[in-house]
Design a protein around this motif. Structure first.
Motif, PDB file in Angstrom:
ATOM      1  N   UNK A  89      28.837 -32.698   1.004  1.00  0.00           N
ATOM      2  CA  UNK A  89      27.414 -32.966   0.782  1.00  0.00           C
ATOM      3  C   UNK A  89      26.536 -32.026   1.609  1.00  0.00           C
ATOM      4  N   UNK A  90      27.021 -31.617   2.784  1.00  0.00           N
ATOM      5  CA  UNK A  90      26.268 -30.651   3.598  1.00  0.00           C
ATOM      6  C   UNK A  90      26.179 -29.309   2.870  1.00  0.00           C
ATOM      7  N   UNK A  91      27.293 -28.884   2.305  1.00  0.00           N
ATOM      8  CA  UNK A  91      27.314 -27.624   1.562  1.00  0.00           C
ATOM      9  C   UNK A  91      26.404 -27.699   0.339  1.00  0.00           C
ATOM     10  N   UNK A  92      26.406 -28.850  -0.335  1.00  0.00           N
ATOM     11  CA  UNK A  92      25.531 -29.029  -1.508  1.00  0.00           C
ATOM     12  C   UNK A  92      24.057 -28.965  -1.096  1.00  0.00           C
ATOM     13  N   UNK A  93      23.718 -29.589   0.038  1.00  0.00           N
ATOM     14  CA  UNK A  93      22.331 -29.534   0.538  1.00  0.00           C
ATOM     15  C   UNK A  93      21.927 -28.092   0.831  1.00  0.00           C
ATOM     16  N   UNK A  94      22.831 -27.331   1.447  1.00  0.00           N
ATOM     17  CA  UNK A  94      22.536 -25.936   1.761  1.00  0.00           C
ATOM     18  C   UNK A  94      22.422 -25.089   0.492  1.00  0.00           C
ATOM     19  N   UNK A  97      15.530 -20.247   0.472  1.00  0.00           N
ATOM     20  CA  UNK A  97      15.823 -20.097   1.899  1.00  0.00           C
ATOM     21  C   UNK A  97      16.798 -18.932   2.110  1.00  0.00           C
ATOM     22  N   UNK A  98      16.738 -18.335   3.286  1.00  0.00           N
ATOM     23  CA  UNK A  98      17.588 -17.196   3.629  1.00  0.00           C
ATOM     24  C   UNK A  98      19.005 -17.649   3.973  1.00  0.00           C
ATOM     25  N   UNK A  99      19.995 -16.997   3.352  1.00  0.00           N
ATOM     26  CA  UNK A  99      21.400 -17.298   3.636  1.00  0.00           C
ATOM     27  C   UNK A  99      21.673 -17.134   5.128  1.00  0.00           C
ATOM     28  N   UNK A 100      21.203 -16.031   5.691  1.00  0.00           N
ATOM     29  CA  UNK A 100      21.454 -15.729   7.101  1.00  0.00           C
ATOM     30  C   UNK A 100      20.843 -16.787   8.021  1.00  0.00           C
ATOM     31  N   UNK A 101      19.606 -17.198   7.716  1.00  0.00           N
ATOM     32  CA  UNK A 101      18.946 -18.220   8.542  1.00  0.00           C
ATOM     33  C   UNK A 101      19.686 -19.553   8.478  1.00  0.00           C
ATOM     34  N   UNK A 102      20.124 -19.928   7.280  1.00  0.00           N
ATOM     35  CA  UNK A 102      20.868 -21.184   7.130  1.00  0.00           C
ATOM     36  C   UNK A 102      22.215 -21.105   7.852  1.00  0.00           C
ATOM     37  N   UNK A 103      22.862 -19.948   7.778  1.00  0.00           N
ATOM     38  CA  UNK A 103      24.144 -19.778   8.478  1.00  0.00           C
ATOM     39  C   UNK A 103      23.946 -19.922   9.981  1.00  0.00           C
ATOM     40  N   UNK A 104      22.914 -19.278  10.509  1.00  0.00           N
ATOM     41  CA  UNK A 104      22.657 -19.349  11.956  1.00  0.00           C
ATOM     42  C   UNK A 104      22.404 -20.784  12.400  1.00  0.00           C
ATOM     43  N   UNK A 105      21.739 -21.540  11.551  1.00  0.00           N
ATOM     44  CA  UNK A 105      21.350 -22.901  11.924  1.00  0.00           C
ATOM     45  C   UNK A 105      22.438 -23.942  11.702  1.00  0.00           C
ATOM     46  N   UNK A 106      23.226 -23.780  10.626  1.00  0.00           N
ATOM     47  CA  UNK A 106      24.127 -24.869  10.223  1.00  0.00           C
ATOM     48  C   UNK A 106      25.622 -24.555  10.250  1.00  0.00           C
ATOM     49  N   UNK A 107      26.004 -23.288  10.194  1.00  0.00           N
ATOM     50  CA  UNK A 107      27.434 -22.969  10.108  1.00  0.00           C
ATOM     51  C   UNK A 107      28.146 -23.297  11.410  1.00  0.00           C
ATOM     52  N   UNK A 108      29.367 -23.851  11.284  1.00  0.00           N
ATOM     53  CA  UNK A 108      30.146 -24.183  12.482  1.00  0.00           C
ATOM     54  C   UNK A 108      31.130 -23.068  12.844  1.00  0.00           C
TER      55      UNK A 108
END
Length: 90
Positions: A15-20, A28-39
């Motif tokens: 569900x987190x991946x679906x939200x992203x 939204x920017x892929x890079x910004x989302x990665x910086x904020x949410x990727x583990x």
């Protein structure tokens, strides 16, 4: 040995991946989302793994990456033993 330049966002739950994915579709920017949410440690580089040999990637991750054109993002989360990925081919 085939290599690809790839980025990803790694999360624990589908569900987190679906939200992203929705956030990406909303512009939204892929890079910004990665910086904020990727583990993944690659989050600091906006999810960029750099140039990677396909043989070093999880098989499902590699298969999904090969289906993408340069600049394209996976249309659905890709599940591996590490979690759920959104993949961008650079």
């Amino acid at each position: 040995m085939k290599k690809v330049n790839v980025s990803h966002i790694l999360v624990d739950k589908e569900f987190e991946a679906q939200d992203l994915l929705r956030a990406l579709k909303d512009g939204k920017s892929f890079e910004d989302l990665a910086k904020r949410y990727s583990k993944c440690p690659s989050a600091a580089q906006g999810g960029n793994l750099g140039e990677v040999a396909l043989s070093r990637l999880d098989e499902d991750f590699a298969d999904a990456t090969m289906l993408l054109k340069t600049g394209e993002i996976s249309s659905k989360p890709v599940r591996t033993k590490f979690g759920y990925h959104l993949i961008k081919r650079n």
